[in-house]
Write a protein that holds these residues in place. Sequence first.
Motif, short mmCIF file in Angstrom:
data_model
loop_
_atom_site.label_atom_id
_atom_site.label_comp_id
_atom_site.label_asym_id
_atom_site.label_seq_id
_atom_site.Cartn_x
_atom_site.Cartn_y
_atom_site.Cartn_z
N SER A 442 67.23 -10.05 -47.78
CA SER A 442 66.91 -11.41 -47.35
C SER A 442 66.54 -11.46 -45.87
O SER A 442 65.56 -12.10 -45.47
CB SER A 442 68.10 -12.34 -47.61
OG SER A 442 68.38 -12.44 -48.99
N LEU A 443 67.33 -10.78 -45.05
CA LEU A 443 67.07 -10.78 -43.62
C LEU A 443 65.79 -10.02 -43.30
O LEU A 443 64.99 -10.45 -42.45
CB LEU A 443 68.26 -10.16 -42.87
CG LEU A 443 68.15 -10.12 -41.34
CD1 LEU A 443 67.97 -11.52 -40.78
CD2 LEU A 443 69.37 -9.44 -40.74
N SER A 444 65.56 -8.90 -43.96
CA SER A 444 64.33 -8.13 -43.72
C SER A 444 63.10 -8.94 -44.12
O SER A 444 62.08 -8.91 -43.41
CB SER A 444 64.37 -6.82 -44.51
OG SER A 444 65.43 -5.99 -44.10
N ALA A 445 63.19 -9.67 -45.21
CA ALA A 445 62.05 -10.50 -45.63
C ALA A 445 61.80 -11.62 -44.62
O ALA A 445 60.64 -11.99 -44.36
CB ALA A 445 62.32 -11.07 -47.01
N GLN A 446 62.87 -12.16 -44.05
CA GLN A 446 62.70 -13.18 -43.02
C GLN A 446 62.00 -12.61 -41.79
O GLN A 446 61.09 -13.23 -41.23
CB GLN A 446 64.06 -13.76 -42.63
CG GLN A 446 63.97 -14.92 -41.66
CD GLN A 446 65.33 -15.42 -41.22
OE1 GLN A 446 66.20 -14.63 -40.84
NE2 GLN A 446 65.54 -16.75 -41.29
N LEU A 447 62.39 -11.41 -41.37
CA LEU A 447 61.73 -10.75 -40.25
C LEU A 447 60.27 -10.43 -40.57
O LEU A 447 59.39 -10.58 -39.72
CB LEU A 447 62.47 -9.47 -39.87
CG LEU A 447 63.80 -9.64 -39.14
CD1 LEU A 447 64.52 -8.31 -39.03
CD2 LEU A 447 63.58 -10.25 -37.77
N GLU A 448 60.03 -10.00 -41.80
CA GLU A 448 58.66 -9.69 -42.22
C GLU A 448 57.76 -10.92 -42.14
O GLU A 448 56.61 -10.83 -41.71
CB GLU A 448 58.70 -9.15 -43.65
CG GLU A 448 57.36 -8.77 -44.25
CD GLU A 448 57.50 -8.31 -45.68
OE1 GLU A 448 56.74 -7.43 -46.09
OE2 GLU A 448 58.38 -8.84 -46.41
#
Length: 460
Positions: A442-448
Amino acid sequence: MTNVWGVADTADRIRDGQLTAVQAVEACLDAIGSRDPELNAFSVVLADRARAEAAERDAAEEPLGPLHGVPVAIKEENDVEGCVTTFGGEANSTPAAADSEVVRRLRAAGAVIVGKTSMPEFGAWPYTEPRSLGPTHNPWDPAYSPGGSSGGTAAAVAAGMIPAGIGGDGGGSIRIPSSFCGLFGLKPQVGRVSTAPNPHLWWALGTVGPLTRTVLDSAIVYDAIRGNLESDRFRAGETGSFVEAATREPGRLRIGWTVKPTSRGVRPHPLHVQAVEDTVRLLRDLGHDVRELDTRLPDPTVAFVPQFFAGIRTEADAVEDYRRLEPSIRQAYRLGFWVRPGVLEWALRQGTKVSAKANRLFDRYDVLLTPVTANRPPKVGVLEGANALTAALRSTPAIAYTAVWNVTGNPAAAVPCGLAPDGLPLSVQLVGRLDDEPTLLSLSAQLEAARPWPLVARAS
């Protein structure tokens, strides 16, 4: 070069009738023919078999699997029926009689296997320079290493030759090449993906998983391959859908960050320190509570080194012709003579202590943020002429932030940060609680979404 889509796009286009599996495979084969002579990412290309398998997918009736028609590459340490499992060397010569469990699950989900990718022998080093095939090159600049040990997979995916590829991570071998090649690479919780027919991959250190260009692509592959067999020594706890996690907001998280490596005497490259600091600012802008750690991460050496040598010796004992192993691997085998069963069990107990110490940080934080490696991608040839001890010393900066999480078992991901002034990718590492890949996704997708990264390395 024909366009090779990512996992989600390829599956959606095939499902909607805009693309056939045969067309997807031909696009990959065209891209491999165009780029691989320069990059040397593939150890074998299964062109005819992939075409036949794709034709079977196109003739299939509904319902279609989540990877229906999606071409995938497999790292050399995994069995593919009819192919020699080389482990990056020349000591085996008999083709595998059956697919490994991860390959079986990929096919069951509809994927098409187009080939196998290069690796350093046994995945011993974080640079892909096997004597059997020669070095693999970084698609952003072929003068540089793509990292390792999943370097062939990383180069193939980053260059746009394949939507996704399977790698393995026993000390950083998914995260390091992902960071050097600008990919998303999640090392899963130990035991998340079956290592069958092997009961383990380098004992408690090793995991299996994909390297992809996007977070969602990784989640789709993981949902297709995760799970265990009775023969697996290590098993992960339960989690929900990775795809659902990759498509939801993470909420406000407590994030601790550090640029201090676990290896004494190693200094992080200034660009990697800057990448972490830039990510700290972005995470704060996104509403997270981000604070610098007031304690150092534990040194995993006492647990990591015995398992490293035990992994080398276990795999070397299983090959058909020990004499054909590379000199550095034979030397590592001899150096590991002291890792008897009692020593190995002691090392596993030490790993439990390292894990307990490291995981106390998650009483205060939901996620940890560090560099992926201390060093920038080195020039190709970093292992040339190296014996086992020299290779280990040259590898230390690459695993100074990653290896501890193989010892503890925690999930950890390399998340791209764009390109540095040297033209090569930048990346940071996110580490989650035990069995908490969903928060990392979830956090990686937000950063992406907030900081999109280049998806395909430019052609040279």
